[in-house]
Design an enzyme around this catalytic site. Structure first.
Site, mmCIF file in Angstrom:
data_model
loop_
_atom_site.group_PDB
_atom_site.id
_atom_site.type_symbol
_atom_site.label_atom_id
_atom_site.label_comp_id
_atom_site.label_asym_id
_atom_site.label_seq_id
_atom_site.Cartn_x
_atom_site.Cartn_y
_atom_site.Cartn_z
ATOM 1 N N ASP A 1 0.759 -0.618 0.157
ATOM 2 C CA ASP A 1 0.139 -0.306 -0.167
ATOM 3 C C ASP A 1 1.111 0.859 0.169
ATOM 4 O O ASP A 1 1.995 1.263 0.845
ATOM 5 C CB ASP A 1 -0.978 -0.074 1.174
ATOM 6 N N GLU B 1 -4.861 2.362 -4.232
ATOM 7 C CA GLU B 1 -3.112 2.407 -4.211
ATOM 8 C C GLU B 1 -3.217 1.165 -3.761
ATOM 9 O O GLU B 1 -1.093 1.146 -3.423
ATOM 10 C CB GLU B 1 -2.708 3.199 -3.387
#
Length: 496
Positions: free
Chosen positions: A367, A410
């Site tokens: 992430d 993301e």
């Protein structure tokens, strides 16, 4: 993989296009064939056959009608009439006259029959005396009583060993228009038949002649069409009988009929008033029409080849389109990495292989830290560009055998094949360091980000869900511990 319904739809599309192409080409070829066939048939009926008849008629005028004119001139010759009226003195004079006619006019024979003495004179002298009631002399007495000034008949010539001869018999009248005899010339039937054979070879047609009653008078050495022979009547012929109706001879002009074998024929009929004959020119539907038919077959073969080429190209385009569609369905449009749908298939295969071969398998859940803040500060276009560049960082840090996909937003996920725990941590750390050191560029700006990574190794009895759930908990621990670090699920702490 495309669904069965999609494959069926593609096959249906190709089949429909094949049918459209085939129908289009077939319709075009058939329209062209029938248009050409119609044009050729019109040309044969309206131009070619009449023109052939005109040409043959001109030849006939030269070769057959000329003797009629010779016989007419003989009948009106003052020497002949004066010699008869003077009592037929000096047979040598009439014999010499007939010999000169035959020699100068190139006829097969020439003759004169006196009505006073019934003597038959010809170029070699006196032949005989005609006798009423005999079949050989019936022509003379028929001509004497006829209303027409002459007749043409085919008969045996005694002066030439009974050769079959075409005679032109002309009435000879005195100065008071009284019948005094018959004069004329003859042509060998063999010579006339040779003329007809010449016409037939020259014009590639069947040429024959009939009288007003439909009786065949002359034709080629091989006979007329459909086996017609001299002496036969047209109404006795099955093929030509359909054209007659109530008339013994078809009407003047062009006709079309079909023979017993199914072949089309074109027939042109022309009257020869000088002879009271009919000239018939018959042409079977061959030659040009056969070439048109062969052209049709060639066109169909070419059309089939073009259809195959077009279908091959179309099939290739559909396959490329299908591959592109499949790629769009399985790849992330922004980064070009496999998406979650594709990952589920690849991960299931990798998990099955690891469990079967008892090899290691490690999941990394990655992430980007504070990515929302980057979007809010620099905009979503900057965020998209960073994601694309970060995907390249990930691809440059992994092996080809490893599985990488964009998990969403993301977040990214990696499956490391045949990689033990410490090796997996080193790969994760390499990704973390490269991200930290990377200057992501957007519109001449350098943007810096870090990443948090959760790591989980495959354990006995794991499913893909349990493996990824542990990696997700490890990622949560990494974020809680301050981000920019790698955490494993078992430790729950920073293993940097």
């Amino acid at each position: 993989m495309p669904s069965r319904s999609a494959l069926f739809s593609q096959r249906s599309l190709i089949l429909a296009l094949l049918l459209l192409l085939a129908c289009g080409f077939l319709a075009t070829s058939l329209i062209s064939y029938y248009a050409s066939r119609s044009a050729i048939r019109d040309g044969i009926i309206n131009t070619e056959l009449p023109l052939t008849s005109d040409t043959v008629y001109s030849e006939i005028q030269k070769d057959l009608i000329r003797p009629v004119l010779i016989a007419s001139m003989m009948a009106q010759d003052t020497f002949l009439r004066d010699w008869v009226l003077a009592g037929e003195q000096d047979t040598g004079r009439i014999t010499r006259y007939l010999r000169e006619v035959m020699g100068k006019q190139a006829t097969f024979t020439s003759f004169f029959v006196s009505d006073r003495s019934l003597t038959y004179y010809q170029a070699k002298g006196v032949l005989k005396h005609v006798v009423p009631g005999t079949w050989r002399d019936a022509w003379y007495f028929r001509l004497r009583d006829a209303k027409e000034p002459y007749e043409i008949n085919v008969d045996l010539d005694m002066a030439n060993h009974d050769s079959l001869t075409v005679f032109i018999n002309y009435q000879v009248l005195d100065y008071q228009q009284r019948f005094i005899g018959a004069a004329g010339v003859g042509l060998s039937v063999d010579a006339v038949v040779k003329l007809i054979d010449t016409y037939q070879r020259r014009y590639q047609r069947s040429v024959f002649f009939t009288d007003a009653h439909g009786k065949v008078l002359l034709t080629g050495s091989d006979g007329g069409p459909h086996g017609l022979r001299v002496g036969q009547a047209l109404h006795d012929n099955i093929e030509l009988g359909s054209l007659l109706g109530q008339s013994p001879v078809p009407g003047e002009g062009s006709h079309e009929y079909t023979d017993s074998q199914g072949h089309s024929h074109f027939l042109n009929v022309r009257q020869l008033p000088e002879l009271d004959w009919y000239l018939l020119v018959d042409k079977r539907e061959t030659g040009a029409l056969d070439r048109i038919r062969h052209s049709l077959y060639l066109n169909l073969a070419i059309c089939a080849a073009i259809s195959l080429v077009v279908l091959s190209l179309l099939h290739g385009m559909l396959k490329r389109h299908q591959a592109s569609t499949e790629a769009l369905a399985t790849l992330d449009s922004l980064t070009g990495l496999p998406n979650r749908r594709s990952f589920d298939l690849l991960a299931a295969q990798a998990l099955q292989a690891a469990q079967r071969d008892r090899t290691a398998l490690v999941a990394l859940l990655i992430d980007l830290d504070h990515f929302k803040t980057l979007n809010d500060t620099h905009g979503h276009l900057a965020g998209d560009e960073v994601l694309r560049q970060f995907a390249q960082v990930l691809q440059g840090s992994l092996r080809q055998s490893d599985i990488l996909c964009r998990w969403g937003g993301e977040e990214f996920i990696v499956l490391l094949r045949a990689t033990e725990g410490r090796q997996a941590i080193e790969v994760a750390e390499k990704i973390r360091r490269r991200t930290e050191q990377q200057a992501f560029s957007f519109e001449a700006q350098a943007l810096h980000l870090t990443t948090s990574i959760g790591l989980s190794a495959l354990q006995q009895g794991d499913t893909l869900h349990t493996l990824l759930s542990r990696a997700d908990r490890a990622l949560y621990c990494a974020k809680q511990a301050g981000r920019n670090r790698v955490c494993t699920e078992s430790a729950g702490t920073d293993d940097e």
